[in-house]
Design an enzyme around this catalytic site. Sequence first.
Site, PDB file in Angstrom:
ATOM      1  CG  ASN A 289      -6.683  -0.697   1.420  1.00 34.38           C
ATOM      2  OD1 ASN A 289      -5.981  -0.360   0.470  1.00 34.38           O
ATOM      3  ND2 ASN A 289      -6.187  -1.113   2.569  1.00 34.38           N
TER       4      ASN A 289
ATOM      5  CB  CYS B 183      -0.963   0.002   1.180  1.00 35.40           C
ATOM      6  SG  CYS B 183      -2.032  -1.432   1.184  1.00 35.40           S
TER       7      CYS B 183
ATOM      8  CG  HIS C  26      -3.082   3.466   1.978  1.00 37.32           C
ATOM      9  ND1 HIS C  26      -3.621   3.048   0.782  1.00 37.32           N
ATOM     10  CD2 HIS C  26      -3.167   2.399   2.828  1.00 37.32           C
ATOM     11  CE1 HIS C  26      -4.011   1.797   0.899  1.00 37.32           C
ATOM     12  NE2 HIS C  26      -3.752   1.380   2.133  1.00 37.32           N
TER      13      HIS C  26
HETATM   14  O1  UT7 Z   1      -3.718  -1.182   3.514  1.00 35.61           O
HETATM   15  C1  UT7 Z   1      -2.761  -1.366   4.503  1.00 35.61           C
HETATM   16  C2  UT7 Z   1      -3.175  -0.746   5.719  1.00 35.61           C
HETATM   17  N1  UT7 Z   1      -4.298  -1.463   6.310  1.00 35.61           N
HETATM   18  C3  UT7 Z   1      -4.946  -0.870   7.282  1.00 35.61           C
HETATM   19  O2  UT7 Z   1      -4.646   0.254   7.583  1.00 35.61           O
HETATM   20  C4  UT7 Z   1      -6.001  -1.654   8.042  1.00 35.61           C
HETATM   21  C5  UT7 Z   1      -5.839  -1.350   9.509  1.00 35.61           C
HETATM   22  N2  UT7 Z   1      -6.836  -1.988  10.372  1.00 35.61           N
HETATM   23  C6  UT7 Z   1      -8.130  -1.623  10.353  1.00 35.61           C
HETATM   24  O3  UT7 Z   1      -8.548  -0.814   9.541  1.00 35.61           O
HETATM   25  C7  UT7 Z   1      -9.045  -2.190  11.412  1.00 35.61           C
HETATM   26  O4  UT7 Z   1      -8.276  -2.865  12.389  1.00 35.61           O
HETATM   27  C8  UT7 Z   1     -10.129  -3.156  10.851  1.00 35.61           C
HETATM   28  C9  UT7 Z   1     -11.121  -2.373  10.022  1.00 35.61           C
HETATM   29  C10 UT7 Z   1      -9.470  -4.232  10.006  1.00 35.61           C
HETATM   30  C11 UT7 Z   1     -10.894  -3.831  11.995  1.00 35.61           C
HETATM   31  O5  UT7 Z   1     -11.451  -2.819  12.839  1.00 35.61           O
HETATM   32  P1  UT7 Z   1     -11.309  -2.954  14.426  1.00 35.61           P
HETATM   33  O6  UT7 Z   1     -12.043  -1.818  15.020  1.00 35.61           O
HETATM   34  O7  UT7 Z   1      -9.841  -3.094  14.718  1.00 35.61           O
HETATM   35  O8  UT7 Z   1     -12.114  -4.264  14.725  1.00 35.61           O
HETATM   36  P2  UT7 Z   1     -11.614  -5.597  15.463  1.00 35.61           P
HETATM   37  O9  UT7 Z   1     -10.641  -6.333  14.613  1.00 35.61           O
HETATM   38  O10 UT7 Z   1     -11.211  -5.234  16.857  1.00 35.61           O
HETATM   39  O11 UT7 Z   1     -12.949  -6.428  15.534  1.00 35.61           O
HETATM   40  C12 UT7 Z   1     -14.052  -5.993  16.357  1.00 35.61           C
HETATM   41  C13 UT7 Z   1     -15.153  -7.017  16.265  1.00 35.61           C
HETATM   42  C14 UT7 Z   1     -14.686  -8.452  16.474  1.00 35.61           C
HETATM   43  O12 UT7 Z   1     -15.684  -9.138  17.179  1.00 35.61           O
HETATM   44  P3  UT7 Z   1     -15.523  -9.392  18.774  1.00 35.61           P
HETATM   45  O13 UT7 Z   1     -14.261 -10.153  18.934  1.00 35.61           O
HETATM   46  O14 UT7 Z   1     -15.466  -8.010  19.384  1.00 35.61           O
HETATM   47  O15 UT7 Z   1     -16.765 -10.155  19.099  1.00 35.61           O
HETATM   48  C15 UT7 Z   1     -14.619  -9.003  15.077  1.00 35.61           C
HETATM   49  O16 UT7 Z   1     -14.793 -10.393  15.027  1.00 35.61           O
HETATM   50  O17 UT7 Z   1     -15.740  -6.984  14.955  1.00 35.61           O
HETATM   51  C16 UT7 Z   1     -15.784  -8.304  14.415  1.00 35.61           C
HETATM   52  N3  UT7 Z   1     -15.674  -8.220  12.967  1.00 35.61           N
HETATM   53  C17 UT7 Z   1     -16.717  -8.017  12.150  1.00 35.61           C
HETATM   54  N4  UT7 Z   1     -18.026  -7.880  12.403  1.00 35.61           N
HETATM   55  C18 UT7 Z   1     -18.843  -7.680  11.362  1.00 35.61           C
HETATM   56  C19 UT7 Z   1     -14.542  -8.269  12.214  1.00 35.61           C
HETATM   57  N5  UT7 Z   1     -14.853  -8.118  10.905  1.00 35.61           N
HETATM   58  C20 UT7 Z   1     -16.206  -7.959  10.850  1.00 35.61           C
HETATM   59  C21 UT7 Z   1     -17.102  -7.750   9.792  1.00 35.61           C
HETATM   60  N6  UT7 Z   1     -18.408  -7.599  10.096  1.00 35.61           N
HETATM   61  N7  UT7 Z   1     -16.705  -7.654   8.503  1.00 35.61           N
END
Ligand code: UT7
Length: 325
Positions: free
Chosen positions: A282, A119, A252
């Site tokens: 993205n 990225c 990005h």
């Molecule tokens: O391109 C290179 C750079 N990439 C990035 O910059 C990505 C960086 N990371 C992010 O943008 C975020 O970490 C994500 C968008 C990937 C995830 O957001 P988050 O606020 O960190 O969520 P999380 O991983 O802490 O997940 C929260 C909850 C989890 O459930 P529990 O454990 O709290 O019950 C996940 O299982 O959300 C759940 N979850 C979803 N729920 C519905 C994860 N994916 C989904 C989904 N729909 N698609």
Amino acid sequence: MRRYSRITGTGSHLPPRRVTNAELAAQLAARGLETTDDWIVERTGIRARHFAESDVTSSELALHACRNALEAAGRSASEIDLIIVATSTPDMVFPSTACILQHKLGAAGCPAFDVQAVCSGFVYALTVADAMIQSGSANRALVVGAEVFSRILDFNDRTTCVLFGDGAGAVVLEASDTPGILATDLHADGKHVGILCVPGNVSGGQVLGDPLLKMDGQAVFKLAVGVLEDAARATLAKAGKTDADIDWLIPHQANIRIMQSTARKLKLPLDKLVVTVDQHGNTSAASIPLALDASVRAGKVKPGDTLMLEGVGGGFTWGAVLLNF
Ligand code: UT7
């Protein structure tokens, strides 16, 4: 007289198939995975992304973006003497997507190569092109970010497959007596390979390992927020500028929360932040030139504006380019 490089035209291209969060959620539900428009919007800012048809490659998306950039610059492909493509989803293992693109453009003869920095690829490619122009080894470059990330998504992993999309963006970068690119700052730290990767490779004609994207989202999030501020500050310092000199921040486009946090750290009002992640998702190396072209064509970014471009991604890689548009 010092030689600089300057962007003289921008272009982009999105494959026509637009997939909203609701459509994607319905497709995932058929696989037994639960997600919602609300979750995706709240956690990422993404509302829709574009997916290429199965026979459309990165070079094909790049071709359209380059034609648009050349038209904007008032140049023809035969006038280009360097092509750099940033991509993590090349058409083939080899030759490079840049060589395939060069043939499609009809620009035979000039050097053409790919840059692999995921990225951060576009800021890496722009930095290399700037250095080649400053040194006199190129005069007029096409610098491209092009991706078909839909090919490497695991549609059984809801934590990653809702985040990415396909597209391409390009700029024509030309030698100039006036800047242009003011300063650049690139970094990598390979100890973080595992937090964002496609761990497969080809051996003996077989794919070894897993050829689909894996990401530890939270680890990437935490690193990204810190390094984006550092890269912006380093670039401003090299150019002898301050936060207040930035007219537009074009980071990005991965997650609106990361982008807004960077803007706040740089004390920029959010209306100086260019946002296309809502409509594109993205698109990895394509996201910055796509966002740049969208904001130029919308009449937001104007000649003379000072732009901070910032990339961050797999590697771990990060960097920034400060320029006068
Ligand atoms: O391109 C290179 C750079 N990439 C990035 O910059 C990505 C960086 N990371 C992010 O943008 C975020 O970490 C994500 C968008 C990937 C995830 O957001 P988050 O606020 O960190 O969520 P999380 O991983 O802490 O997940 C929260 C909850 C989890 O459930 P529990 O454990 O709290 O019950 C996940 O299982 O959300 C759940 N979850 C979803 N729920 C519905 C994860 N994916 C989904 C989904 N729909 N698609």
